[in-house]
Motif scaffolding. Structure first.
Motif, short mmCIF file in Angstrom:
data_model
loop_
_atom_site.label_atom_id
_atom_site.label_comp_id
_atom_site.label_asym_id
_atom_site.label_seq_id
_atom_site.Cartn_x
_atom_site.Cartn_y
_atom_site.Cartn_z
N GLY A 107 -4.58 30.89 65.83
CA GLY A 107 -5.00 30.36 64.64
C GLY A 107 -4.06 31.07 63.37
O GLY A 107 -3.49 32.40 63.66
N ARG A 108 -4.17 30.61 62.22
CA ARG A 108 -3.56 31.25 61.26
C ARG A 108 -3.87 32.67 60.90
O ARG A 108 -3.10 33.91 60.68
N ALA A 109 -5.11 33.19 60.97
CA ALA A 109 -5.61 34.40 60.96
C ALA A 109 -4.95 35.30 61.93
O ALA A 109 -4.90 36.63 61.83
N ASP A 110 -4.71 34.82 63.18
CA ASP A 110 -4.31 35.67 64.27
C ASP A 110 -2.79 35.91 64.01
O ASP A 110 -2.57 36.99 64.33
N GLN A 111 -2.01 34.90 63.36
CA GLN A 111 -0.81 35.07 63.30
C GLN A 111 -0.45 36.06 61.98
O GLN A 111 0.35 37.01 62.18
N ALA A 112 -1.45 36.36 61.03
CA ALA A 112 -1.38 37.15 60.07
C ALA A 112 -1.72 38.63 60.62
O ALA A 112 -0.99 39.67 60.29
N ALA A 113 -2.70 38.74 61.36
CA ALA A 113 -3.16 40.08 62.17
C ALA A 113 -1.96 40.49 63.15
O ALA A 113 -1.64 41.70 62.90
#
Length: 426
Positions: free
Chosen positions: A281-287
């Protein structure tokens, strides 16, 4: 004795960008400075970036046994094309390098056929099956620099504990593909909205993070150098951050595709977006990017996974996992992370050179200094180009990045002072 001077360039030197010249003698860096002695050969790097040869500790060369996908020669040519001079070859070849004799044979083939330096992983268990441990001391003596079961998570805690103890005793880093098979449930892409839209089973984040949590506790108990391959979830980043704070000897890598794409980007029926671990997910990408920036993640590794066209096809469920990465990584990361100001160029270069070299204690790689091997890459940061199938030197063209417009092209790659790749002028 031939002497080569690289002049006029901006050099990545001790974490800084310095406008200076380099002198190469007998395949080694002889001197660094602005008033160097004369040379037989001049390489004009005016307006260019000169870096230590890039390092990728996670590649698949498919040789022997699967050479329709890649060979040591084509894989290392692709590496040189991308500016890489040192790579770590995973052991998912046939036969697997799971005993000293096979490791020695693989190491010799890498040295004979490779255009760049190829470090060889041995397996953790025989045949990567997860049961019988290999002879760790024996495979190290035969030339293995680390051990990994590559695309197969070690499913049994007891086996992993014994493997870590043996790897620690042998002085070998243990690199893990963390995946609990009992939590897969037939998933093919990340569990979420996109999987539901495409009508395919999803892969839960906990498939990765649950096994990682187990392994980190085992690493704490055994004091092994434990390396996490291709981190993809925010939970994994948090676990590694916590483990480092507790003094656990853990290093980690993230792949370019997990930094630049998420599951929302997957195009229907385009299996070039299918890899393992999947785009999250996009939150994983940012993390994952945040983990690089704060030092939780130590390096970028491409997970270069070439396949024949027939291995992919239009069916996400049946298609093989993996994308190529060696020839696209630098330009992609420079274009989409450095140019927009998300990271500094010096940070990106650190993750691609000194980061992996220092984490794995690779002598003679990742730094530019007198006496070191002249393993170097020269990039034109202003050159704009488009990724095209006909330009790849890898046998594998399986990447979703084909057709992307990027900036930052490899001009030349040198290994031990010898040019192994040079861009042809149009």
């Amino acid at each position: 004795m031939s002497v080569t001077k690289i002049q006029g360039g901006t050099i990545f030197l001790n974490g800084q960008l310095v406008k200076t010249d380099l002198l190469i003698e007998n395949g080694k860096i002889a001197a660094i400075g602005n008033e160097l002695s004369a040379a037989d050969t001049i390489i004009d790097a005016s307006g260019k970036l000169v870096t230590p040869g890039l390092i990728d500790l996670h590649v698949h060369f498919r040789d022997p046994g699967l050479t329709q996908k890649e060979t040591i020669e084509t894989g290392t040519m692709a590496a040189a094309h991308g500016g890489y001079t040192t790579v770590g070859a995973m052991p998912n070849v046939l036969p697997t390098p799971d005993n000293p004799e096979r490791v020695a044979k693989q190491v010799k083939a890498n040295q004979t056929k490779g255009k760049v330096h190829v470090l060889q992983y041995a397996t953790i268990t025989e045949g990567r099956q997860g049961n019988q441990l290999v002879d760790f001391a024996g495979v190290k003596k035969a030339g293995a620099f680390a051990v990994s079961n590559d695309g197969s998570g070690v499913q049994t805690a007891g086996t992993m504990y014994q493997a870590m103890k043996a790897a620690k005793a042998a002085g070998l880093p243990l690199a893990a593909h963390v995946e609990d098979n009992s939590l897969l449930f037939g998933g093919v892409i990340n569990a979420g909205k996109k999987a539901r839209q495409l009508g395919v089973p999803g892969i839960l984040s906990v498939t990765e993070s649950a096994q990682l949590a187990r392994d980190l506790m085992l690493a704490q108990a055994t004091h092994v150098h434990y390396h996490v391959c291709h981190v993809s979830t925010k939970e994994s980043v948090n676990l590694i951050r916590l483990a480092k704070a507790q003094g656990i000897r853990v290093t980690a890598e993230v792949s370019p595709h997990h930094l630049l794409l998420c599951d929302e980007d997957i195009e229907a029926n385009n299996s070039n977006y299918k890899m393992n671990p999947p785009l999250r997910g996009r939150a994983d990408q940012a993390a994952c990017l945040a983990g690089l920036l704060d030092g939780t993640i130590d390096m970028i590794a491409t997970d270069h996974a070439p396949h024949a066209e027939s291995d992919k096809g239009p069916d996400l469920i049946k298609a093989a996992n993996g994308i190529t990465g060696l020839e696209t990584a630098f330009a992609l990361l420079y274009t989409h992370l450095v140019l927009p100001g998300k990271v500094r160029l010096t940070e990106l270069l650190q993750w691609l050179t000194a980061g992996p070299a220092d984490a794995f204690n690779l002598q003679g790689a990742g730094h530019i200094q007198p006496g070191m091997p002249a393993d170097l890459a020269i990039f034109d940061l202003y050159k704009q180009f488009t990724f095209k199938d006909e330009d790849y030197l890898s046998k594998g063209h399986n990447t979703p990045f084909t057709g992307w417009d990027v900036q930052g092209q490899t001009v030349m790659t040198l290994v031990d002072g010898q040019v192994v790749y040079q861009r042809k002028e149009n």
